[in-house]
Scaffold this active site. Structure first.
Site, short mmCIF file in Angstrom:
data_model
loop_
_atom_site.label_atom_id
_atom_site.label_comp_id
_atom_site.label_asym_id
_atom_site.label_seq_id
_atom_site.Cartn_x
_atom_site.Cartn_y
_atom_site.Cartn_z
N SER A 208 -23.45 -12.63 -7.55
CA SER A 208 -22.45 -12.23 -8.53
C SER A 208 -22.98 -12.43 -9.96
O SER A 208 -24.01 -11.87 -10.31
CB SER A 208 -21.15 -13.01 -8.28
N ASP A 435 -17.58 -4.00 -2.16
CA ASP A 435 -17.47 -5.30 -2.83
C ASP A 435 -16.34 -5.23 -3.86
O ASP A 435 -16.32 -4.34 -4.71
CB ASP A 435 -18.79 -5.64 -3.52
N HIS A 463 -17.26 -9.90 -0.97
CA HIS A 463 -18.07 -10.12 -2.17
C HIS A 463 -19.41 -10.73 -1.81
O HIS A 463 -19.47 -11.81 -1.24
CB HIS A 463 -17.31 -11.02 -3.13
#
Length: 494
Positions: A208, A435, A463
């Site tokens: 991320s 995602d 995610h």
């Protein structure tokens, strides 16, 4: 994205244990003390070792104030074949890398556990690394419960007020550090840690926001890249507000995937028709806007914003979809938001006693200083309106969440731009097709920007991709980190 670039380093075998370099020969001018520091590791339970490292507050003035970074590592199981350190970042910004490794370090692939010290660190301003603290528990409760879909000038004023209060508190409590907590400095810290731990080159897994941090590292130190995995990529070209708009679209895509699955299950509280199911979620949000749901945990009313946050958290992991079905059943049939509030609290790291980690404070401090922000709420609202059209269930919630940046006391002139990391060894970028938090298009974009980018994709939900149990992703990632040889670009795992 990603043309396979040849590394600018020598032809050494990437799987051989690396000899410790002479930091004095590689340290940037004026930073020898930091690059040469010796780490003192101590047992901190469960087979983990912990340490602290010093970095300058301001790299332009390294002889002045310092910050202490907190680190943890899980030593390589096969020390005779140890390659080096595998640095990690779990995202955020604001996620604790120390907590990440303590909770997930043993879930990394067997080859990585055998041949790398798995290293986590709290970036500057995060966790135990001189954390930025702006808001106390009750203040954050009010911030997160605030109506993020203002219907009139009075409600819009409340959104502006809580945003300004957040920024003012940060100015009052952390003004001396706010200019220095951005990603550029955090990436420089990573190179200090690399040298201090004795690694000639950087091996890294970032998830991320950790992909943004890793990309900035590669841009500043391309010659020091050995192997970087950027999983759930963030697009550095996007503006601050466009990032939030695109993220809201990602949540909308993920919600549609959840709904399509839910309506196939007996007892789905949303019915059997996907379009009607989405309408039912909208109705729940409107209901909570008019009259908050109750909860059995404490006295907090479960507002529309908290309902939306709870739904969003459950979209991060497909394994949470059954929990979300149960939470929605309680909310729709009984007006009970207990489960949704529990999910919302997990998202923002709120404990049941009302205290929070510093994740939210650090997240805002980093995001607000990394990119320029709109000068006023009227300009900011244009992005909110754009997001609301593109993502009716999440748009306003996601974008209004960044409104403190409008009032932030520290401004940056560094405009977003593509990151190429010219001269770096091959960098693996991983994207998941549905995602919620980092849309797949961002992985495609980052892979294309990087001169040596290689795109690996997962046809899946949730995610990020690594550590989610997909054998194809695990094998490709582990082989790359051990050998520094990436899979074929464009590989799709299912």
């Amino acid at each position: 994205m990603l043309a396979l670039a040849v590394s600018g380093c020598s032809g050494d075998d990437p799987e051989k244990p690396a000899a410790r370099p002479s930091p004095s020969k590689t340290a940037p001018s004026g930073l020898q003390t930091y690059y040469n520091q010796k780490m003192s590791w101590t047992d901190c339970g469960g087979g983990f070792q912990c340490a602290t490292a010093n970095v300058p507050l301001d790299y332009a003035k390294p002889g002045t104030d310092q910050l202490k970074l907190s680190l943890i590592r899980l030593p390589a199981q096969d020390q005779s074949r140890r390659i080096g350190s595998l640095f990690t970042n779990p995202g955020g910004p604001g996620g604790s890398g120390v907590d990440f490794i303590r909770s997930t370090g043993r879930t990394f692939g067997a080859d990585l556990r055998s041949r790398f010290d798995i290293v986590g660190f709290d970036p500057r301003g995060v966790g135990k690394s001189d954390p930025v603290r702006c808001m106390d528990g009750p203040q954050l409760d009010r911030f997160f419960a605030t109506d993020a879909s203002p219907d009139d000038p009075s409600e819009l004023a409340k959104v502006s007020t809580v945003g300004k209060t957040f920024a003012d508190n940060c100015k009052a409590k952390a003004a001396n550090r706010l200019a220095y907590v951005g990603t550029v400095n955090a990436a420089r810290d990573m190179d200090v840690l690399r040298a201090a731990l004795g690694d000639q080159k950087m091996t890294y897994y970032g998830a991320s926001y950790g992909t943004y941090l890793g990309a900035f590292y590669a841009e500043q130190f391309p010659q020091n890249v050995r192997a970087l995995v950027l999983d759930g990529a963030v697009d550095p070209k996007e503006s601050s507000t466009q990032t939030l708009v695109e993220q809201s679209k990602g949540f909308e895509t993920a919600l549609r995937a959840f709904v399509a699955d839910c309506v196939k299950n007996p007892g789905c509280p949303l019915g059997t028709d996907p379009a009607a199911a989405l309408t039912k979620i909208s109705e729940l949000q409107k209901q909570a806007d008019q009259k908050p749901l109750t909860n059995k945990r404490d006295s907090r009313p479960v507002t529309e914003s908290l309902v939306t946050m709870g739904i969003a958290l459950a979209l991060y992991l497909k394994e949470l979809w059954p929990t979300l079905r149960q939470a929605l059943t309680q909310a729709i049939q009984n007006g009970d938001g207990t489960f949704l509030l529990l999910l919302a609290d997990q998202m923002v790291e709120r404990e049941q006693n009302g205290t929070y980690s510093n994740q939210t404070d650090a997240n805002m401090a980093v995001n607000c200083v990394d990119k320029p922000n709109p000068p006023d709420v009227a300009t900011y609202k244009k992005s909110v309106d754009q997001a609301a059209k593109a993502s009716p269930h999440f748009g306003q919630f996601v974008v209004w969440g960044g409104v403190p940046c409008v009032y932030w006391p520290v401004k940056t002139k560094d405009k977003p731009k593509a990151i190429t990391a010219k001269g770096a060894a091959p960098i693996l970028v991983i994207g998941t097709l549905r995602d919620p938090a980092t849309p797949y298009k961002w992985a495609q974009s980052l892979a294309a920007q990087l001169d040596s980018g290689v795109l690996l994709s997962l046809d899946g939900d949730g995610h990020t991709a690594y550590l989610q149990g997909n054998a194809c992703i695990t094998q490709a990632t582990d082989q790359y980190l051990v050998s520094a040889k990436p899979p074929k670009t464009g590989t799709l795992c299912r």
